[in-house]
Motif scaffolding. Structure first.
Motif, PDB file in Angstrom:
ATOM      1  N   ALA A  52       0.839  -1.190   0.000  1.00 28.98           N
ATOM      2  CA  ALA A  52       0.000   0.000   0.000  1.00 28.98           C
ATOM      3  C   ALA A  52       0.873   1.239   0.000  1.00 28.98           C
ATOM      4  O   ALA A  52       1.980   1.237   0.540  1.00 28.98           O
ATOM      5  N   ARG A  53       0.369   2.293  -0.623  1.00 25.84           N
ATOM      6  CA  ARG A  53       1.042   3.582  -0.518  1.00 25.84           C
ATOM      7  C   ARG A  53       0.754   4.151   0.861  1.00 25.84           C
ATOM      8  O   ARG A  53      -0.367   4.076   1.355  1.00 25.84           O
ATOM      9  N   THR A 113      -2.562   4.454   5.300  1.00 27.68           N
ATOM     10  CA  THR A 113      -2.629   4.057   3.903  1.00 27.68           C
ATOM     11  C   THR A 113      -3.092   5.263   3.097  1.00 27.68           C
ATOM     12  O   THR A 113      -3.697   6.195   3.631  1.00 27.68           O
ATOM     13  N   GLU A 114      -2.791   5.249   1.819  1.00 22.94           N
ATOM     14  CA  GLU A 114      -3.166   6.361   0.949  1.00 22.94           C
ATOM     15  C   GLU A 114      -3.933   5.801  -0.234  1.00 22.94           C
ATOM     16  O   GLU A 114      -3.489   4.860  -0.895  1.00 22.94           O
ATOM     17  N   GLY A 115      -5.103   6.352  -0.495  1.00 25.53           N
ATOM     18  CA  GLY A 115      -5.936   5.873  -1.583  1.00 25.53           C
ATOM     19  C   GLY A 115      -5.397   6.260  -2.949  1.00 25.53           C
ATOM     20  O   GLY A 115      -4.470   7.067  -3.077  1.00 25.53           O
ATOM     21  N   ASP A 116      -5.984   5.695  -3.987  1.00 22.37           N
ATOM     22  CA  ASP A 116      -5.577   6.018  -5.359  1.00 22.37           C
ATOM     23  C   ASP A 116      -5.775   7.491  -5.674  1.00 22.37           C
ATOM     24  O   ASP A 116      -5.088   8.050  -6.538  1.00 22.37           O
ATOM     25  N   ASP A 117      -6.700   8.113  -4.961  1.00 20.13           N
ATOM     26  CA  ASP A 117      -6.958   9.542  -5.181  1.00 20.13           C
ATOM     27  C   ASP A 117      -6.060  10.427  -4.330  1.00 20.13           C
ATOM     28  O   ASP A 117      -6.193  11.658  -4.343  1.00 20.13           O
ATOM     29  N   GLY A 118      -5.127   9.801  -3.581  1.00 26.98           N
ATOM     30  CA  GLY A 118      -4.219  10.570  -2.739  1.00 26.98           C
ATOM     31  C   GLY A 118      -4.774  10.932  -1.384  1.00 26.98           C
ATOM     32  O   GLY A 118      -4.069  11.547  -0.571  1.00 26.98           O
TER      33      GLY A 118
END
Length: 267
Positions: A26-27, A84-89
């Motif tokens: 995960a980012r 964690t960081e979502g795909d949308d940042g």
């Protein structure tokens, strides 16, 4: 110093955590809690790891909300969060945390958390430059190393900003086997990583090492291995924490001993 610079806590209650199953990478993002709600997120993660996963008996203050790990030092601490960081940042759930107690905050709190477990008399000269870290934990799905690396990098930068050069805390080892693994681990680590006599401390409630096996060949938990690779020293025999049912190994780390990749973060 502003709030984001003055971060703190105690006991490095770094759980002896099981090896994770493989999970998608995960980012991650890292920040300091700047509201009560963010501190509550850290306390909820701590409760999940310490109480639910490890079975610790947490002595939270009276009338404290359920499902949170809260102690009297939290109010004096700054809390470091990995999300964690979502795909949308956008930032997601808190999956890792440390709390940090600086010398100034320790005075307001009446001492370090470690003072409750150890006689720290020999560290008196170091106290003005000590940051105490504790209650460190990472969610079971994210124990591959990147979350811990993010926490350590942010901690190193904080130490440099605040002119602190020493970190102390306790790394905890489960005593579900009665303490034989903890006693054997103490013996193995002390053989190579014992601190000089002027940095050694005494447990207030010692693990009864003399009555336990010390000859087992055991592997240190990942978090402890990481501390030792970074140059940490063992300050003495472990204390027994009956609430967490752990043996607490007192560790000291000087920032000058950190690997280059962490020192670069502080520059």
């Amino acid at each position: 110093m502003n709030r984001s610079q003055i971060l703190m806590h105690a006991s490095l209650h770094a759980a002896s955590l099981p090896r994770p199953s493989r999970a998608p990478t995960a980012r991650l993002s890292i920040s300091w809690a700047n509201s009560e709600s963010e501190v509550r997120e850290a306390q909820a993660l701590r409760y999940e790891v310490f109480a639910v996963e490890m079975g610790a008996r947490l002595a939270s203050p009276k009338h404290a909300p359920a499902g949170l790990d809260i102690d009297l030092f939290d109010a004096y601490c700054e809390h470091l969060l990995v999300r964690t960081e979502g795909d949308d940042g956008e930032p997601g759930a808190v999956i890792g945390t440390y709390r940090v107690l600086t010398p100034a905050a320790a005075k307001r709190a009446g001492g370090l958390y470690s003072d409750t477990e150890f006689d720290l008399t020999r560290l008196r000269a170091l106290r003005p430059r000590i940051a105490e870290i504790g209650r460190s934990c990472v969610h079971a799905d994210h124990r591959s190393g990147s979350a811990i690396m993010a926490l350590w990098g942010a901690l190193a930068a904080f130490m440099a900003r605040n002119g602190l050069d020493t970190v102390i805390g306790c790394a905890s080892v489960s005593m579900r086997d009665g303490g034989h693994v903890a006693a054997s681990l103490w013996r193995q680590i002390a053989a190579q990583h014992l601190a000089p006599i002027d940095c050694q401390v005494r447990p207030r409630l010692p693990l009864p090492i003399a009555h336990l096996r010390q000859d087992l060949v055991v592997e240190a938990p990942a978090l402890i291995r990481g501390y030792l690779r970074c140059g940490a020293k063992l300050m003495g025999e472990p204390a027994w924490d009956p609430d967490f049912n752990t043996a607490d190994l007192p560790l000291l780390l000087r920032t000058a001993d950190l690997p280059a990749r962490f020192r670069r973060v502080t520059g």
